[in-house]
Design a protein around this motif. Sequence first.
Motif, short mmCIF file in Angstrom:
data_model
loop_
_atom_site.label_atom_id
_atom_site.label_comp_id
_atom_site.label_asym_id
_atom_site.label_seq_id
_atom_site.Cartn_x
_atom_site.Cartn_y
_atom_site.Cartn_z
N UNK A 135 37.50 33.31 41.35
CA UNK A 135 38.92 33.50 41.67
C UNK A 135 39.23 34.98 41.89
N UNK A 136 38.60 35.85 41.13
CA UNK A 136 38.84 37.29 41.28
C UNK A 136 38.52 37.74 42.70
N UNK A 137 37.42 37.22 43.25
CA UNK A 137 37.02 37.60 44.60
C UNK A 137 38.04 37.14 45.63
N UNK A 138 38.47 35.89 45.54
CA UNK A 138 39.41 35.32 46.52
C UNK A 138 40.80 35.93 46.38
N UNK A 139 41.31 36.01 45.15
CA UNK A 139 42.64 36.59 44.92
C UNK A 139 42.62 38.07 45.32
N UNK A 140 41.53 38.76 45.01
CA UNK A 140 41.40 40.16 45.41
C UNK A 140 41.45 40.33 46.92
#
Length: 152
Positions: free
Chosen positions: A19-24
């Motif tokens: 999620x960190x990758x996509x939200x980032x």
Amino acid sequence: MQSKARTPEQYLSELTEDRKEVIGRLRQIILDNIPEGFEECMNYGMLGYVVPHSLYPDGYHCDPKLPLPFINLASQKNHIGFYHMGIYSDPELLEWFQDEYKKQVSTKLDMGKSCIRFKNPKNIPFDLLGELVSKITVDQWIDTYEKAIKNR
């Protein structure tokens, strides 16, 4: 799911790696495309992009202590939520977005009034969202908001 994070960086740090990758990436798309004047903050436990009180002292009618919201981004339990108040309040913009989405994404659009839900990160049309973000200036959003509120 509302985060208790106080900053966007803290919010991102609390996410799972996927999620960190996509939200980032979505955050960067917003920051790269949002017109001048909007500010990033934490808003309702999500990443928020708002009209600050310095530009719109009245704030949000539901709670004038809060700045006027425009876009929110959140990692929810079963999806990533991209909340865009412009598509909620502007039927032409909504129609444009829905048409472009159909052209660019093979899966069905999962959407509420202002929330676009992405259950599979592989189906997120990042460039289309960037274009959507760029379509309304701060002044246009304030004007749209005031017309909607005053017509109630």
